[in-house]
Enzyme design. Structure first.
Site, PDB file in Angstrom:
ATOM      1  N   THR A  40       0.814  -1.220   0.000  1.00  0.00           N
ATOM      2  CA  THR A  40       0.000   0.000   0.000  1.00  0.00           C
ATOM      3  C   THR A  40       0.843   1.263   0.000  1.00  0.00           C
ATOM      4  O   THR A  40       0.311   2.364  -0.110  1.00  0.00           O
ATOM      5  CB  THR A  40      -0.938   0.014   1.222  1.00  0.00           C
ATOM      6  OG1 THR A  40      -0.157  -0.141   2.418  1.00  0.00           O
ATOM      7  CG2 THR A  40      -1.947  -1.130   1.146  1.00  0.00           C
ATOM      8  N   HIS A  45       7.567  -0.628   6.371  1.00  0.00           N
ATOM      9  CA  HIS A  45       7.788   0.161   7.582  1.00  0.00           C
ATOM     10  C   HIS A  45       8.110  -0.775   8.735  1.00  0.00           C
ATOM     11  O   HIS A  45       8.185  -2.003   8.562  1.00  0.00           O
ATOM     12  CB  HIS A  45       6.585   1.061   7.885  1.00  0.00           C
ATOM     13  CG  HIS A  45       5.277   0.347   7.991  1.00  0.00           C
ATOM     14  ND1 HIS A  45       4.986  -0.570   8.981  1.00  0.00           N
ATOM     15  CD2 HIS A  45       4.149   0.417   7.227  1.00  0.00           C
ATOM     16  CE1 HIS A  45       3.764  -1.026   8.837  1.00  0.00           C
ATOM     17  NE2 HIS A  45       3.231  -0.461   7.773  1.00  0.00           N
ATOM     18  N   HIS A  48       6.072  -3.918   9.373  1.00  0.00           N
ATOM     19  CA  HIS A  48       6.420  -5.040   8.508  1.00  0.00           C
ATOM     20  C   HIS A  48       7.676  -5.742   9.013  1.00  0.00           C
ATOM     21  O   HIS A  48       7.810  -6.961   8.904  1.00  0.00           O
ATOM     22  CB  HIS A  48       6.690  -4.565   7.072  1.00  0.00           C
ATOM     23  CG  HIS A  48       5.502  -3.991   6.371  1.00  0.00           C
ATOM     24  ND1 HIS A  48       5.487  -2.719   5.862  1.00  0.00           N
ATOM     25  CD2 HIS A  48       4.285  -4.521   6.090  1.00  0.00           C
ATOM     26  CE1 HIS A  48       4.316  -2.488   5.290  1.00  0.00           C
ATOM     27  NE2 HIS A  48       3.573  -3.566   5.410  1.00  0.00           N
ATOM     28  N   LYS A  82      -8.842  -0.506  10.539  1.00  0.00           N
ATOM     29  CA  LYS A  82      -9.049   0.778   9.886  1.00  0.00           C
ATOM     30  C   LYS A  82     -10.467   1.296  10.142  1.00  0.00           C
ATOM     31  O   LYS A  82     -11.438   0.545  10.033  1.00  0.00           O
ATOM     32  CB  LYS A  82      -8.829   0.657   8.369  1.00  0.00           C
ATOM     33  CG  LYS A  82      -7.399   0.318   7.974  1.00  0.00           C
ATOM     34  CD  LYS A  82      -6.472   1.483   8.279  1.00  0.00           C
ATOM     35  CE  LYS A  82      -5.046   1.183   7.862  1.00  0.00           C
ATOM     36  NZ  LYS A  82      -4.127   2.280   8.158  1.00  0.00           N
ATOM     37  N   ARG A  86      -9.391   2.233   2.889  1.00  0.00           N
ATOM     38  CA  ARG A  86      -8.046   2.548   2.427  1.00  0.00           C
ATOM     39  C   ARG A  86      -8.085   3.259   1.079  1.00  0.00           C
ATOM     40  O   ARG A  86      -9.014   3.085   0.289  1.00  0.00           O
ATOM     41  CB  ARG A  86      -7.212   1.271   2.297  1.00  0.00           C
ATOM     42  CG  ARG A  86      -6.901   0.594   3.631  1.00  0.00           C
ATOM     43  CD  ARG A  86      -6.139  -0.692   3.419  1.00  0.00           C
ATOM     44  NE  ARG A  86      -5.931  -1.408   4.665  1.00  0.00           N
ATOM     45  CZ  ARG A  86      -4.843  -1.286   5.421  1.00  0.00           C
ATOM     46  NH1 ARG A  86      -3.880  -0.468   5.047  1.00  0.00           N
ATOM     47  NH2 ARG A  86      -4.718  -1.978   6.542  1.00  0.00           N
ATOM     48  N   GLN A 171      -8.103 -13.454   0.992  1.00  0.00           N
ATOM     49  CA  GLN A 171      -6.955 -13.896   1.770  1.00  0.00           C
ATOM     50  C   GLN A 171      -7.033 -15.392   2.065  1.00  0.00           C
ATOM     51  O   GLN A 171      -6.024 -16.099   2.020  1.00  0.00           O
ATOM     52  CB  GLN A 171      -6.854 -13.110   3.074  1.00  0.00           C
ATOM     53  CG  GLN A 171      -5.595 -13.454   3.874  1.00  0.00           C
ATOM     54  CD  GLN A 171      -5.325 -12.492   5.005  1.00  0.00           C
ATOM     55  OE1 GLN A 171      -5.549 -11.298   4.886  1.00  0.00           O
ATOM     56  NE2 GLN A 171      -4.839 -13.014   6.131  1.00  0.00           N
ATOM     57  N   ASP A 192      -4.074  -8.673  14.287  1.00  0.00           N
ATOM     58  CA  ASP A 192      -5.301  -8.167  13.670  1.00  0.00           C
ATOM     59  C   ASP A 192      -5.747  -9.035  12.490  1.00  0.00           C
ATOM     60  O   ASP A 192      -6.830  -8.842  11.934  1.00  0.00           O
ATOM     61  CB  ASP A 192      -5.131  -6.708  13.222  1.00  0.00           C
ATOM     62  CG  ASP A 192      -3.976  -6.509  12.255  1.00  0.00           C
ATOM     63  OD1 ASP A 192      -3.174  -7.455  12.051  1.00  0.00           O
ATOM     64  OD2 ASP A 192      -3.846  -5.402  11.712  1.00  0.00           O
ATOM     65  N   LYS A 227       0.231   2.526  19.128  1.00  0.00           N
ATOM     66  CA  LYS A 227       0.967   1.940  18.018  1.00  0.00           C
ATOM     67  C   LYS A 227       2.359   2.550  17.937  1.00  0.00           C
ATOM     68  O   LYS A 227       2.512   3.774  17.962  1.00  0.00           O
ATOM     69  CB  LYS A 227       0.207   2.173  16.705  1.00  0.00           C
ATOM     70  CG  LYS A 227       0.653   1.277  15.567  1.00  0.00           C
ATOM     71  CD  LYS A 227      -0.323   1.379  14.406  1.00  0.00           C
ATOM     72  CE  LYS A 227       0.049   0.372  13.312  1.00  0.00           C
ATOM     73  NZ  LYS A 227      -0.906   0.427  12.185  1.00  0.00           N
ATOM     74  N   LYS A 230       5.496   5.539  14.844  1.00  0.00           N
ATOM     75  CA  LYS A 230       4.986   6.779  14.278  1.00  0.00           C
ATOM     76  C   LYS A 230       5.904   7.926  14.676  1.00  0.00           C
ATOM     77  O   LYS A 230       6.290   8.065  15.831  1.00  0.00           O
ATOM     78  CB  LYS A 230       3.563   7.070  14.777  1.00  0.00           C
ATOM     79  CG  LYS A 230       2.525   6.068  14.289  1.00  0.00           C
ATOM     80  CD  LYS A 230       2.298   6.179  12.798  1.00  0.00           C
ATOM     81  CE  LYS A 230       1.185   5.257  12.331  1.00  0.00           C
ATOM     82  NZ  LYS A 230       0.987   5.325  10.860  1.00  0.00           N
ATOM     83  N   THR A 231       6.267   8.769  13.715  1.00  0.00           N
ATOM     84  CA  THR A 231       7.099   9.933  13.971  1.00  0.00           C
ATOM     85  C   THR A 231       6.344  11.176  13.516  1.00  0.00           C
ATOM     86  O   THR A 231       5.258  11.077  12.939  1.00  0.00           O
ATOM     87  CB  THR A 231       8.429   9.850  13.203  1.00  0.00           C
ATOM     88  OG1 THR A 231       8.168  10.056  11.793  1.00  0.00           O
ATOM     89  CG2 THR A 231       9.082   8.484  13.372  1.00  0.00           C
TER      90      THR A 231
END
Length: 405
Positions: A40, A45, A48, A82, A86, A171, A192, A227, A230-231
């Site tokens: 996506t 990141h 992953h 979510k 998306r 899936q 999740d 989570k 995150k920056t």
């Protein structure tokens, strides 16, 4: 120790089907398993990376991983976790992102001599006949049961599209297809993905009359449940062009004390005795553990040299030792002198936007050298530079350097 015991000891394992069967299987046989990655974005990141660590532990124990690029499932979009649908990507964007994923994955997984496979579910999903798919696969899914799944609950509150509702079927079909093509008998994924994994294992049992298994690993969260990764610039990317090795190092160097031992266990290969020793350090000693964490994780992502450069830059900025040359640096032309400081910071990417820069100054969080900036209208002048260099500090921990060229 078996690989399942290793994963448990390091804190990965959350849920698994048929635990006794899995324990015996992993201890006695070499299996093929898979983890899916929907492209996506144009880089993996740190979330992953957690999956890549699980995959690497499994491969080290002799099991064969399949890195499944979700070129087909990304066309639909996973609703898990979510609140909103998306963003829809074009096939070209998905393919480009998938190629970048493949390149990054080769840093962590050994694909030589058939030790691992890299596949793309677009190869079978995009060729499906929809009516045939519904007749072969859809008949095995109960809508009532699907609506109780956690991956759909949050989306039901704001509206779940029929497009997204198909994701679980796709899936599950991936798992079935991989079982038929490669003998894959286990799917791993973040916690999740539990309901999607169960759906795939059940589909294989129904269609092939064979056992299939699932295991979920922890999501990367802080000790208070937020989570991680995150920056202020967004996600913590593995691509050095999106998150520099220095910024990557600094993220782990500055995490909360309560998260250090968990991250050492999940994101490094340090022995658990060492993880526990470092995690047990107190007060100033915990900084030793944070430095070890930052160096080890940065080394895995960016290599030994970049990790050491980042460490030296951090030592130079925080402790007055080491090479400032390795600090995150931006260059400006002499013509930029006399411009508003806030404009230069936004243009060079030191702050994400002018509005963010204003908030930083108003909150007392921006420094030029050791001097706090209090004027939103302040200008960037040559007098601020020493030997053509100016050190910028945001808050207590984030440094950048501006040089004139």
């Amino acid at each position: 120790m078996s690989v399942l015991d290793i994963l448990k000891e390091r804190g990965f394992v959350q849920q698994l089907t048929h635990e006794d069967e899995i324990a015996e299987l992993l201890a006695k046989e070499k299996i093929t398993f898979y983890i899916g990655f929907d492209p996506t974005a144009d880089s993996l990141h740190v979330g992953h990376f957690l999956g890549m660590m699980v995959m690497s532990h499994m491969q080290r124990a002799g099991h064969r991983p399949i890195c499944l690029i979700g070129g087909g499932t990304t066309m639909v979009g996973d609703p898990s976790g979510k609140t909103d649908m998306r963003k829809m990507l074009t096939l070209e964007e998905i393919n480009q992102n998938g190629e970048r994923f493949k390149k990054q994955m080769r840093q962590f997984i050994d694909f030589s001599d058939d030790k691992a496979l890299m596949l793309n579910n677009a190869d079978w999903l995009l060729e499906l006949n929809y009516v045939e798919f519904l007749r072969e696969i859809g008949i095995h899914f109960s809508v009532n049961r699907m609506l109780t799944a956690e991956c759909y609950k949050q989306r039901l509150e704001k509206g779940l599209t029929f497009l997204e509702f198909n994701y679980m079927l796709m899936q599950a079909y991936d798992f079935l297809e991989l079982n038929r093509r490669t003998g894959c008998i286990m799917q791993l994924g973040g916690d999740d993905q539990w309901n999607n994994i169960l759906a795939g294992a059940d589909l294989i049992r129904r269609k092939e009359a064979k056992p299939a298994y699932g295991l979920t690993f922890t999501l990367l969260t802080t000790s208070d449940g937020r989570k991680m990764g995150k920056t202020e610039k967004g996600a913590l990317w593995l691509d050095p062009d999106k998150t520099s090795p220095y910024d990557f190092y600094q993220y782990w160097r500055n995490i909360d004390d309560a998260d250090v031992e968990k991250c050492l266990a999940l994101l490094t290969f340090l022995p658990m005795d060492e993880v526990r020793r470092l995690g047990g350090l107190k007060d100033e000693g915990i900084n030793v553990a944070k430095k070890a964490l930052a160096l080890e994780v940065t080394k895995l992502i960016h290599g030994q040299a970049e990790a050491e450069n980042a460490q030296q830059a951090a030592e130079a900025l925080f402790g007055g030792v080491g090479a400032l040359d390795n600090a995150p640096t931006v260059t400006i032309a002499p013509s930029a002198l006399g411009s508003k400081l806030i404009d230069v910071l936004a243009t060079t990417g030191i702050v994400p936007s002018k509005s963010e820069g204003r908030r930083l100054i108003q909150g007392g969080g921006l420094y030029l050298g050791n001097s706090k900036v209090t004027d939103i209208e302040a200008l960037l002048t040559g007098e601020l530079f020493e030997n053509g260099s100016l050190l910028i500090r945001k808050g207590k921990k984030t440094y950048h350097r501006i040089i004139i060229e």
